[in-house]
Design a protein around this motif. Structure first.
Motif, mmCIF file in Angstrom:
data_model
loop_
_atom_site.group_PDB
_atom_site.id
_atom_site.type_symbol
_atom_site.label_atom_id
_atom_site.label_comp_id
_atom_site.label_asym_id
_atom_site.label_seq_id
_atom_site.Cartn_x
_atom_site.Cartn_y
_atom_site.Cartn_z
ATOM 1 N N LEU A 184 0.832 -1.200 0.000
ATOM 2 C CA LEU A 184 0.000 0.000 0.000
ATOM 3 C C LEU A 184 0.866 1.248 0.000
ATOM 4 N N TRP A 185 1.952 1.199 0.744
ATOM 5 C CA TRP A 185 2.834 2.372 0.801
ATOM 6 C C TRP A 185 3.541 2.575 -0.533
ATOM 7 N N VAL A 186 3.978 1.481 -1.148
ATOM 8 C CA VAL A 186 4.634 1.593 -2.451
ATOM 9 C C VAL A 186 3.657 2.118 -3.503
ATOM 10 N N ALA A 187 2.375 1.751 -3.363
ATOM 11 C CA ALA A 187 1.365 2.209 -4.323
ATOM 12 C C ALA A 187 1.186 3.720 -4.291
ATOM 13 N N LEU A 188 1.609 4.364 -3.200
ATOM 14 C CA LEU A 188 1.501 5.819 -3.124
ATOM 15 C C LEU A 188 2.422 6.509 -4.131
ATOM 16 N N LEU A 189 3.520 5.845 -4.515
ATOM 17 C CA LEU A 189 4.475 6.462 -5.445
ATOM 18 C C LEU A 189 3.849 6.753 -6.808
#
Length: 210
Positions: A184-189
């Motif tokens: 989920l955090w990587v998807a923020l990029l």
């Protein structure tokens, strides 16, 4: 009130302190990964194998800290004056940045525990909230440089809100996803890149860049 043009030395001291906190936090992310001495051959091989996920977590944390530093640099590059409100809000932001090695270390040691991801997300959400708070305060007190456009201000607020909400959303989901939560955090990029592209291609930012 510290003016960039009239008192550049004092303005630079605020930036130097901020850079030092960011640099120390990023350094602690690396030094937290250690291989203890005196291991047997089997223990050594097992420890080296365990380094792979820990290095991956370090890379993620380092990227997060680097992104926060870039956001901090963008904010201060558009700032003309620093008042007490900016200083204290900046201290709160730096406090959360300095805290980053703690959830990083907890996550590296307890990657199977949902609370490890919750702690990490809380700190990162707080960092982004403080960026939004700084932007709003600077605009309200007319502290930004004359060359700083309203579109750039809106873009930075949108970035901060997106990242803060993304990390906050991952807090309850961490109890379901556990070790998959970093996705989920990587998807923020890509979401942030899309946000920047949309705002730059459809408003004053595009004309200003051109």
């Amino acid at each position: 009130m510290i003016d960039r043009d009239e008192d550049g030395l004092e303005f630079g001291r605020v930036l130097s302190l901020s850079d030092a906190v960011f640099g120390l936090a990023m350094t602690l992310l690396v030094v937290s990964i250690v291989v203890p001495p005196g291991l047997s051959s089997d223990q050594y091989r097992a420890t080296i194998g365990e380094l792979v996920p820990r290095v991956a977590i370090m890379a993620l944390s380092f990227a997060v800290a680097a992104s926060a530093w870039m956001g901090h640099r963008r904010f201060f590059s558009r700032l003309q004056r620093i008042d007490a409100g900016v200083q204290w809000r900046n201290f709160v932001l730096l406090g959360f940045v300095a805290l980053l090695p703690l959830p990083h270390q907890v996550l590296g040691g307890y990657a199977d525990e949902p609370l490890s991801y919750v702690l990490y997300a809380v700190v990162l959400s707080a960092v982004n909230v403080m960026f939004v708070v700084l932007e709003l305060h600077a605009a309200r007190r007319n502290l930004l440089r004359p060359s700083a456009s309203a579109a750039s201000h809106r873009l930075e607020i949108a970035r901060g809100v997106l990242d803060a909400c993304g990390f906050a959303l991952s807090i309850p989901l961490a109890f379901l996803l556990v070790s998959w939560t970093p996705l989920l955090w990587v998807a923020l990029l890509p979401l942030e890149a899309l946000l920047v592209w949309r705002m730059q291609s459809s408003g004053p930012l595009r004309r200003r860049r051109g």
